[in-house]
Design an enzyme around this catalytic site. Sequence first.
Site, PDB file in Angstrom:
ATOM      1  N   VAL A  10      97.099 -22.055-101.424  1.00  0.00           N
ATOM      2  CA  VAL A  10      98.553 -22.026-101.521  1.00  0.00           C
ATOM      3  C   VAL A  10      99.110 -21.574-100.177  1.00  0.00           C
ATOM      4  O   VAL A  10      99.018 -20.402 -99.814  1.00  0.00           O
ATOM      5  CB  VAL A  10      99.028 -21.085-102.646  1.00  0.00           C
ATOM      6  CG1 VAL A  10     100.559 -21.129-102.758  1.00  0.00           C
ATOM      7  CG2 VAL A  10      98.387 -21.460-103.969  1.00  0.00           C
ATOM      8  N   ILE A 108      94.345 -14.388 -95.818  1.00  0.00           N
ATOM      9  CA  ILE A 108      93.124 -14.833 -96.491  1.00  0.00           C
ATOM     10  C   ILE A 108      92.737 -16.242 -96.052  1.00  0.00           C
ATOM     11  O   ILE A 108      91.555 -16.588 -95.976  1.00  0.00           O
ATOM     12  CB  ILE A 108      93.311 -14.772 -98.024  1.00  0.00           C
ATOM     13  CG1 ILE A 108      92.003 -15.067 -98.760  1.00  0.00           C
ATOM     14  CG2 ILE A 108      94.421 -15.701 -98.485  1.00  0.00           C
ATOM     15  CD1 ILE A 108      90.945 -14.006 -98.572  1.00  0.00           C
ATOM     16  N   ASP A 109      93.732 -17.078 -95.708  1.00  0.00           N
ATOM     17  CA  ASP A 109      93.443 -18.435 -95.271  1.00  0.00           C
ATOM     18  C   ASP A 109      92.649 -18.437 -93.969  1.00  0.00           C
ATOM     19  O   ASP A 109      91.750 -19.270 -93.769  1.00  0.00           O
ATOM     20  CB  ASP A 109      94.728 -19.243 -95.124  1.00  0.00           C
ATOM     21  CG  ASP A 109      95.770 -18.567 -94.235  1.00  0.00           C
ATOM     22  OD1 ASP A 109      95.711 -17.346 -94.046  1.00  0.00           O
ATOM     23  OD2 ASP A 109      96.669 -19.283 -93.737  1.00  0.00           O
ATOM     24  N   ARG A 110      92.954 -17.497 -93.077  1.00  0.00           N
ATOM     25  CA  ARG A 110      92.242 -17.429 -91.796  1.00  0.00           C
ATOM     26  C   ARG A 110      90.774 -17.068 -92.013  1.00  0.00           C
ATOM     27  O   ARG A 110      89.880 -17.634 -91.361  1.00  0.00           O
ATOM     28  CB  ARG A 110      92.920 -16.410 -90.881  1.00  0.00           C
ATOM     29  CG  ARG A 110      94.341 -16.784 -90.524  1.00  0.00           C
ATOM     30  CD  ARG A 110      95.092 -15.646 -89.863  1.00  0.00           C
ATOM     31  NE  ARG A 110      94.571 -15.352 -88.520  1.00  0.00           N
ATOM     32  CZ  ARG A 110      94.991 -14.335 -87.787  1.00  0.00           C
ATOM     33  NH1 ARG A 110      95.907 -13.493 -88.265  1.00  0.00           N
ATOM     34  NH2 ARG A 110      94.495 -14.140 -86.578  1.00  0.00           N
TER      35      ARG A 110
END
Length: 266
Positions: A10, A108-110
Amino acid sequence: MNGHVVAVDVGNSTVGLATQLDNRLESHHISLAVPDWVLECQRWVNELIGSAESERRKLQWMIASVRTSASDALIQHLTRSSESEVHQISRVDVPIEVDVDHPERVGIDRLLAAIAATRILRPPFAVVDAGSAITVDWVNGGGHFCGGAILPGLSLQAAALYQGTDALPELALDTEPNLRLPGRNTDEAIRAGILFGTVGAIESLVKRYADADDGILPTIALTGGQADLIAPLMVQNHRLLPNLVCRGLLELPRSKRYVESESGIH
């Protein structure tokens, strides 16, 4: 972990979904501007995997988010409308050492993109995720996430020029086979400034990371919704790796650390 695993990334403007099916990666992207995007997520998964009750019970939804309000809406829908297992992933679930001042603040995406890239590239390397924002991160020779830089994304740059000036037009970005330099008209000048300026920033940052590490320019892992606009203009060695965040999520069920966290050991 049994059954199908559905990875959900997301982002700020888009939701990415992916799952492994018959040894191939199936993926899909839905804009958060779509009114029924939550229903569209479940509809895509049901059509791909099967909407039978027995199949839905086997689903494992792995959700990572940088937009809490959107992920909360999806989680509430899934827990209310199905018997699937829903897991909201946090930093402690990602098996990578984080060497920054405030590890708890790293998106968190990184981290997920970095852990997915370690399955493909040998450290050290850089990970560039080109979305609403562009992150240029560094994984050192020991496989540790060492932070990086955050730039406004291509669309944000274009919007800022339009909104912050009186005469410059609103421009949709794309790549042209023969983008002229210098730009011979306003549209070309804007495209050149944003696209080549961004590529220059990325390659300069990666060189500086490498100089502070072992001095050898690494491969750059390129991902994100606008990575395909950047990749053709890059000079440094790079690989276009779509859906890295979702790929990272799909790795977690095979991670000992994630299994322990599910059992309350982590």
